[in-house]
Design a protein around this motif. Structure first.
Motif, PDB file in Angstrom:
ATOM      1  N   ALA A  70       0.880  -1.173   0.000  1.00  0.00           N
ATOM      2  CA  ALA A  70       0.000   0.000   0.000  1.00  0.00           C
ATOM      3  C   ALA A  70       0.912   1.215   0.000  1.00  0.00           C
ATOM      4  O   ALA A  70       1.690   1.405   0.941  1.00  0.00           O
ATOM      5  CB  ALA A  70      -0.916   0.000   1.217  1.00  0.00           C
ATOM      6  N   ALA A  71       0.838   2.025  -1.055  1.00  0.00           N
ATOM      7  CA  ALA A  71       1.767   3.134  -1.247  1.00  0.00           C
ATOM      8  C   ALA A  71       1.010   4.459  -1.305  1.00  0.00           C
ATOM      9  O   ALA A  71       0.217   4.684  -2.224  1.00  0.00           O
ATOM     10  CB  ALA A  71       2.575   2.936  -2.523  1.00  0.00           C
ATOM     11  N   PRO A  72       1.235   5.367  -0.348  1.00  0.00           N
ATOM     12  CA  PRO A  72       0.588   6.683  -0.397  1.00  0.00           C
ATOM     13  C   PRO A  72       1.227   7.544  -1.475  1.00  0.00           C
ATOM     14  O   PRO A  72       2.453   7.575  -1.611  1.00  0.00           O
ATOM     15  CB  PRO A  72       0.842   7.249   0.999  1.00  0.00           C
ATOM     16  N   PHE A  73       0.413   8.249  -2.234  1.00  0.00           N
ATOM     17  CA  PHE A  73       0.927   8.992  -3.387  1.00  0.00           C
ATOM     18  C   PHE A  73       0.341  10.393  -3.471  1.00  0.00           C
ATOM     19  O   PHE A  73      -0.712  10.701  -2.913  1.00  0.00           O
ATOM     20  CB  PHE A  73       0.590   8.249  -4.689  1.00  0.00           C
ATOM     21  N   ALA A  74       1.054  11.232  -4.201  1.00  0.00           N
ATOM     22  CA  ALA A  74       0.521  12.468  -4.771  1.00  0.00           C
ATOM     23  C   ALA A  74       0.845  12.385  -6.246  1.00  0.00           C
ATOM     24  O   ALA A  74       1.912  11.889  -6.630  1.00  0.00           O
ATOM     25  CB  ALA A  74       1.159  13.698  -4.142  1.00  0.00           C
ATOM     26  N   LEU A  75      -0.077  12.839  -7.103  1.00  0.00           N
ATOM     27  CA  LEU A  75       0.184  12.769  -8.537  1.00  0.00           C
ATOM     28  C   LEU A  75      -0.569  13.871  -9.260  1.00  0.00           C
ATOM     29  O   LEU A  75      -1.522  14.453  -8.746  1.00  0.00           O
ATOM     30  CB  LEU A  75      -0.204  11.396  -9.105  1.00  0.00           C
ATOM     31  N   SER A  76      -0.106  14.147 -10.459  1.00  0.00           N
ATOM     32  CA  SER A  76      -0.783  15.079 -11.349  1.00  0.00           C
ATOM     33  C   SER A  76      -1.251  14.315 -12.572  1.00  0.00           C
ATOM     34  O   SER A  76      -0.476  13.549 -13.170  1.00  0.00           O
ATOM     35  CB  SER A  76       0.167  16.205 -11.770  1.00  0.00           C
ATOM     36  N   VAL A  77      -2.525  14.495 -12.941  1.00  0.00           N
ATOM     37  CA  VAL A  77      -3.085  13.792 -14.089  1.00  0.00           C
ATOM     38  C   VAL A  77      -3.829  14.794 -14.963  1.00  0.00           C
ATOM     39  O   VAL A  77      -4.475  15.714 -14.456  1.00  0.00           O
ATOM     40  CB  VAL A  77      -4.019  12.642 -13.633  1.00  0.00           C
ATOM     41  N   ARG A  78      -3.718  14.614 -16.259  1.00  0.00           N
ATOM     42  CA  ARG A  78      -4.425  15.464 -17.216  1.00  0.00           C
ATOM     43  C   ARG A  78      -5.403  14.627 -18.026  1.00  0.00           C
ATOM     44  O   ARG A  78      -5.127  13.467 -18.342  1.00  0.00           O
ATOM     45  CB  ARG A  78      -3.446  16.141 -18.175  1.00  0.00           C
ATOM     46  N   ALA A  79      -6.527  15.241 -18.356  1.00  0.00           N
ATOM     47  CA  ALA A  79      -7.507  14.627 -19.246  1.00  0.00           C
ATOM     48  C   ALA A  79      -8.162  15.747 -20.037  1.00  0.00           C
ATOM     49  O   ALA A  79      -8.273  16.887 -19.562  1.00  0.00           O
ATOM     50  CB  ALA A  79      -8.550  13.840 -18.459  1.00  0.00           C
ATOM     51  N   ALA A  80      -8.597  15.432 -21.257  1.00  0.00           N
ATOM     52  CA  ALA A  80      -9.127  16.466 -22.152  1.00  0.00           C
ATOM     53  C   ALA A  80     -10.299  17.206 -21.525  1.00  0.00           C
ATOM     54  O   ALA A  80     -10.383  18.437 -21.582  1.00  0.00           O
ATOM     55  CB  ALA A  80      -9.536  15.834 -23.479  1.00  0.00           C
TER      56      ALA A  80
END
Length: 221
Positions: free
Chosen positions: A152-162
């Motif tokens: 189980a890995a805690p994350f922060a991320l940036s995601v793009r979608a149209a």
């Protein structure tokens, strides 16, 4: 907040009301200057690279006029060091555990939004790991085979979608795999828990790893 750089350079004292108010709330500290190109909400998670630098604040909550640049300022990058640095066996994830986890995260997002593109991922804390083993044979207590594993890995991320543009997400990505040793057929499952904490996700690892033991599909991600 922490200070960036080894030395400060004088840039004068700016007059922006918001900056002065932030300084008043942080006596003896500093106020970060955020690069808005890399995030939409400076009040949410801010990747270290998105900080241009910091204005220093004196003990009275006043700007000193000194500014420390962030030497790491630039386009945010992946950071999987908290996954790969611990001395824990990750062979069940293949030759490149970071790439495998990143792909799993992106697959989870694309299951929700087909054109989702992950810009960067940072693992924020050392993941919780779970590994199950059995003896190679009844007569051999020295050789152990890994039969199941999970993280189980805690994350922060940036995601793009149209349709949605950029979003910065926080949560925990979990992965469990069973039947890692013959004669069973390996089965995998991912969980993508937005807004969850590591303690919560870590407590569910054991029940999740056994949950997939009775499933019929050979691989589920």
């Amino acid at each position: 907040m922490g200070r960036f750089g080894l030395g400060a350079r004088r840039r004068g004292i700016p007059k922006e009301p918001a900056l002065l108010a932030a300084a008043a709330e942080n006596p003896g500290g500093s106020v970060a200057e955020i690069d808005a190109r890399y995030l939409d909400d400076p009040n949410g998670y801010v990747p270290p690279e998105a900080i241009r630098g910091a204005w220093l604040v004196d003990s009275n909550g006043k700007l000193t006029g000194e500014y420390e640049e962030n030497p790491h300022h630039g386009v945010p990058q992946d950071d999987f060091s908290k996954l790969t640095d611990p001395d824990h066996w990750l062979g069940w994830l293949g030759d490149d555990p970071a790439a495998a986890v990143r792909m799993g995260i992106e697959e989870s997002l694309r299951a929700q939004v087909a054109d989702a593109v992950v810009e960067w991922v940072k693992i924020l804390e050392t993941p919780r790991f779970l590994t199950g083993m059995r003896r190679h044979s009844e007569d051999d207590d020295q050789i152990m085979l890994v039969t199941r594993a999970a993280l189980a890995a805690p994350f922060a991320l940036s995601v793009r979608a149209a349709q949605h543009g950029r979003s910065i997400l926080l949560g925990v990505f979990s992965w469990a795999a069973v039947n890692l040793a013959p004669p069973g057929l390996r089965r995998d499952r991912h969980w993508f828990d937005l807004g969850a904490g590591l303690d919560w996700a870590g407590e569910r690892l054991e029940e999740r790893i056994y949950e997939i033991d009775g499933e019929d599909s050979t691989t589920e991600r």
